[in-house]
Scaffold this motif. Sequence first.
Motif, PDB file in Angstrom:
ATOM      1  N   GLU A 169      24.506  -6.262   2.442  1.00 30.59           N
ATOM      2  CA  GLU A 169      25.130  -6.340   1.108  1.00 30.59           C
ATOM      3  C   GLU A 169      26.470  -5.593   1.074  1.00 30.59           C
ATOM      4  N   THR A 218      29.910  -9.807  -3.405  1.00 30.03           N
ATOM      5  CA  THR A 218      29.073  -9.724  -2.219  1.00 30.03           C
ATOM      6  C   THR A 218      27.866 -10.651  -2.384  1.00 30.03           C
ATOM      7  N   ILE A 229      27.267 -12.346  -6.021  1.00 36.92           N
ATOM      8  CA  ILE A 229      27.328 -11.490  -7.212  1.00 36.92           C
ATOM      9  C   ILE A 229      28.590 -10.638  -7.147  1.00 36.92           C
ATOM     10  N   LEU A 230      29.158 -10.353  -8.300  1.00 39.60           N
ATOM     11  CA  LEU A 230      30.336  -9.481  -8.329  1.00 39.60           C
ATOM     12  C   LEU A 230      29.884  -8.054  -8.101  1.00 39.60           C
ATOM     13  N   ASN A 231      30.690  -7.318  -7.389  1.00 39.24           N
ATOM     14  CA  ASN A 231      30.354  -5.915  -7.122  1.00 39.24           C
ATOM     15  C   ASN A 231      30.772  -5.045  -8.285  1.00 39.24           C
TER      16      ASN A 231
END
Lengths: 234, 120
Positions: A169, A218, A229-231
Amino acid sequence: VTFLTKERGFVLVSLLLILPVFISILAILGASSFLLKTDQETRHQCRLELLAAQKTVSEDLARLLLLNPLADSLRKRRALAPNPAALAEITAEQMALRLQQQILIQHARLVSHHAPLMAQQKISSALNRSIVGISRLSPRFSLHGGEFPLEASPEDSLTPHYETDRNFEQRQAMKVSWTFPVENYLSANTNTSWMKSNFENHHVNLNSIHAKGECSATLQMEGRQWRPILNGDR
Amino acid sequence: LNLSNQRGTALLEGVVSLPLFGLLISITLAGSYLAFARMWLHHESYEALICLATTASVESCENRLREKTHAVLKIGDFYFVNLYRDHLHAELHAQFRCGEKIQFHLRDSLRLPLLAGGLR
């Protein structure tokens, strides 16, 4: 008549005195509005690009992991090959599977590496749409691609079993950040160049104020699948 | 006599017009602040929704919204902030107050996941 003229003059002078205040307020509001709009558009393009890239990578990864049972079975069959002819047949099957595995891995790594570059182009286009002359804006970009880290076991096998790295991740995260002096923004845009001269008249050093933006995405395990998904800060 | 009359007129007009100018400037400044506040709050509300769509916790998104707002808007404060997310939505409902009478109601939502049309 003399009195009337002087009275009018007094009101006019007073109005002229507060005119710079109004113009400054208008300039600040206008500049803020332009900057916020540009900020939203650039972040939007960046997020969209990185999420789309991570989605492509997640599809490659899912297909790669689906090949594991076949890779495992081919390794077992190879270990138990009764004669050279059977071994040659299994090796050919392994070579074909290896090619599929390598295509998926290389494609995912290429996308992971190039996505920030593509995002940079999209951000530049977004800036170009809102500003006349991107070259005069000279934004500075910082790009970080995903590594697509995998663990192969056994490493020396033709068709290893692939698993995601323990820190997948974090290591798969792609990040783009950019910055440019607000001065460049105001002077590059014909609609806002008057604001720049207004700020300069009031000795405001715009060169020290920088507009900044960044986005990061990521893959995250959700259920049994990796999803883009946005970090964010945890 | 003529000179003192002129001085008197200017003084009288000054006494009358200065508060008016003061009022005009105050209204302009207040109006500009509110216009900017509205713009900034909408921007930060959207960013808070995006934050909800990330790996960040709901608490950290709320803290970030409050911090970023306080950093820019020195007058006024949040009366309440409600952030909510599930697998399909991210929602924000908040109220920002500048004094007793001026309130900004913020209500917004995003469809999740973002790639399914949530981003706008």
